[in-house]
Design a protein around this motif. Sequence first.
Motif, PDB file in Angstrom:
ATOM      1  N   GLY A 126       0.841 -37.402  13.104  1.00  0.00           N
ATOM      2  CA  GLY A 126       1.099 -36.412  12.070  1.00  0.00           C
ATOM      3  C   GLY A 126       2.211 -35.446  12.402  1.00  0.00           C
ATOM      4  N   GLN A 127       2.646 -35.439  13.636  1.00  0.00           N
ATOM      5  CA  GLN A 127       3.722 -34.524  14.035  1.00  0.00           C
ATOM      6  C   GLN A 127       5.065 -35.052  13.554  1.00  0.00           C
ATOM      7  N   TYR A 128       5.912 -34.160  13.042  1.00  0.00           N
ATOM      8  CA  TYR A 128       7.248 -34.553  12.587  1.00  0.00           C
ATOM      9  C   TYR A 128       8.228 -34.354  13.735  1.00  0.00           C
ATOM     10  N   VAL A 129       9.005 -35.393  14.010  1.00  0.00           N
ATOM     11  CA  VAL A 129       9.955 -35.340  15.114  1.00  0.00           C
ATOM     12  C   VAL A 129      11.363 -35.535  14.581  1.00  0.00           C
ATOM     13  N   THR A 130      12.318 -35.058  15.339  1.00  0.00           N
ATOM     14  CA  THR A 130      13.739 -35.197  15.004  1.00  0.00           C
ATOM     15  C   THR A 130      14.455 -35.874  16.153  1.00  0.00           C
ATOM     16  N   PRO A 131      15.684 -36.363  15.938  1.00  0.00           N
ATOM     17  CA  PRO A 131      16.422 -36.978  17.047  1.00  0.00           C
ATOM     18  C   PRO A 131      16.541 -36.025  18.234  1.00  0.00           C
ATOM     19  N   GLY A 132      16.197 -36.532  19.409  1.00  0.00           N
ATOM     20  CA  GLY A 132      16.235 -35.726  20.627  1.00  0.00           C
ATOM     21  C   GLY A 132      14.891 -35.187  21.040  1.00  0.00           C
ATOM     22  N   THR A 133      13.871 -35.305  20.189  1.00  0.00           N
ATOM     23  CA  THR A 133      12.532 -34.835  20.557  1.00  0.00           C
ATOM     24  C   THR A 133      11.954 -35.723  21.664  1.00  0.00           C
ATOM     25  N   VAL A 134      11.478 -35.106  22.752  1.00  0.00           N
ATOM     26  CA  VAL A 134      10.864 -35.865  23.841  1.00  0.00           C
ATOM     27  C   VAL A 134       9.439 -36.231  23.442  1.00  0.00           C
ATOM     28  N   LEU A 135       9.189 -37.532  23.340  1.00  0.00           N
ATOM     29  CA  LEU A 135       7.875 -38.012  22.929  1.00  0.00           C
ATOM     30  C   LEU A 135       6.906 -38.120  24.104  1.00  0.00           C
ATOM     31  N   GLY A 136       7.437 -38.312  25.298  1.00  0.00           N
ATOM     32  CA  GLY A 136       6.606 -38.442  26.487  1.00  0.00           C
ATOM     33  C   GLY A 136       7.454 -38.794  27.686  1.00  0.00           C
ATOM     34  N   VAL A 137       6.816 -38.829  28.852  1.00  0.00           N
ATOM     35  CA  VAL A 137       7.481 -39.192  30.102  1.00  0.00           C
ATOM     36  C   VAL A 137       6.778 -40.421  30.660  1.00  0.00           C
ATOM     37  N   ILE A 138       7.553 -41.459  30.970  1.00  0.00           N
ATOM     38  CA  ILE A 138       6.997 -42.701  31.500  1.00  0.00           C
ATOM     39  C   ILE A 138       7.741 -43.078  32.779  1.00  0.00           C
ATOM     40  N   TYR A 139       7.133 -43.947  33.569  1.00  0.00           N
ATOM     41  CA  TYR A 139       7.817 -44.445  34.764  1.00  0.00           C
ATOM     42  C   TYR A 139       7.424 -45.897  35.005  1.00  0.00           C
ATOM     43  N   ALA A 140       8.326 -46.616  35.673  1.00  0.00           N
ATOM     44  CA  ALA A 140       8.100 -48.035  35.964  1.00  0.00           C
ATOM     45  C   ALA A 140       7.093 -48.179  37.094  1.00  0.00           C
ATOM     46  N   THR A 141       6.294 -49.241  37.025  1.00  0.00           N
ATOM     47  CA  THR A 141       5.240 -49.466  38.018  1.00  0.00           C
ATOM     48  C   THR A 141       5.568 -50.600  38.985  1.00  0.00           C
ATOM     49  N   ASP A 142       6.762 -51.152  38.904  1.00  0.00           N
ATOM     50  CA  ASP A 142       7.089 -52.244  39.819  1.00  0.00           C
ATOM     51  C   ASP A 142       7.331 -51.752  41.236  1.00  0.00           C
TER      52      ASP A 142
END
Length: 403
Positions: A198-214
Motif C-alpha cells: 500500500g505504500q507509494y514509492v517513487t524512483p530512488g526509494t530504497v525498498l530494502g537492503v539485500i546481500y549475496a549468500t554465496d
Amino acid sequence: MKKIILPLLVIAIGVGLGKFLIATGPEAEKQPQETRPTVVEAQALALQDYRVNVSASGIVKAQTQTNLVAEVSGKVLEISPNFQDGGYFDKGAPLLKLDADNYANAITIAAGDLAQKQLALEEQQAQAQLAQRDWNLLDSSKNRPQSDLAARRPHIAAAQAAIAAAEAKLQQEKLNLSRTRITAPYSGRVQEKRVEVGQYVTPGTVLGVIYATDAVEVHLPLSLAQYDLLGMPEAFRDKAADPAAMPAVEFRPSNGNRSDVWQGQVVRSSAALDEKSRQISVIAQIDQPFIAREGVSAPLRIGQYLNANIAGKLFNNVYILPSAAVRQGKEILLLRDGKVAVQPINVVWNAEKEVVFQTDTDLKGQRVITTPLPLATEGQAVQVAGEKKPQAKPADPPQESKP
C-alpha cells in the motif's frame, strides 16, 4: 642461717657437677648433611616441522550488498513472503510488485502513436512515388515534377525520425512496465525491508537492503610482524597474486557455540596501513556460509565477530618446547649426567603455550628440563621425577707400591 646456706650449697654443687660431666663426656658423632637434588620433569628433543598460526579477529561483512531501489513510481501491491528481514531468496525470484496499470496504458498510447507515425511515412512515400512517375513521363527539361520529388525527401526523413522516436518511446514504456516487478539480482538474503503493502514509492526509494549468500568476507587487522609471518604473495598492477598460495583460515565464533568452525581463505590484503594503529588488514573469504553442514549449529550473520587462526609460514627442522621450559626467552636447561647444562637457543616463534627455536648445536635426542628453574646454575644436581638417583661410581682401590 643454716636454712639459707644449705640450699645454696646444694645448687652450687649440682651446677659444678653438671659442667664437669659435660666437659668430660664423649662427643656425639656428627653426621654429614646430605644435599638432595631438585626433582624435575624432562623430555627428549626432536627435530620437527612447525607451521605458525597467526591469531586475529574481525567482523563478518557481505561480499556483495545492494540497496534495492525503485526505478519507477507506483503503489506497492504485493510483497513476497521471502522479502522479510532474514528471508532467503533465489536469483530471479519476484520480491515486490508495483501497480502497473499506468504503464500498461502508456504502452497502448505509445503503440498508437507509433502506428500514426508509420502511416504518415507511408503517405510521404506514396507522394514521392507519384512525383517520380510524373517526372519519368514528362520531358526532363521541365523542372516542376523534379522539384516535387526533391520536396518530398525531407518529409520522408522527418517521418522516419518520428517513427524511430515512437519506437524508442514504446520500448521505454515496456521497460517501465517490467520495472514494476522487482526481482532478485542474485541468490541472497534480506538484511532489511523498508516498505509495506500500500505504500507509494517513487524512483530512488530504497525498498530494502539485500546481500549475496554465496560468500562473505572478514577483514582481519594484523601487525606488520604478524603479516610477515604469513608469507603472502603480493599483488602488483601487472602481476596478480597466486590464489593457491594464499593462506587458509579457520574461523570460530567469539561467543555462543564456540565449537562451530568455518573454513576460509585469505584472498587479498588491504591497499593501505591504518594510520593510527599501523596495522594492515587481510581479507578472508568464507564460501557458502549459509548452507547447513555438520559441525555448524547456526549460520553466520553480517556484523558477527569471529576469531581466526591463519596458517602462516612453515619452519623446517626446529625444536618445540613448552613456554615454561625456556628461560628469559634465550636459553634452555639440558639434563646431562644428573646435572644442569645451560644451552643458548635462537627463538624463531613464540606462541602462547609453546616456543619454537633453533640452535647451532645438534640437540637431537638430548633431554631438556621442562620444570621452571629460574635460579638453576651450570652443574646443579637434579633428579628426574620417577627415576632413581644415579649411583656414584665407587672409588678405585689403592694400589700397593712395589719395592
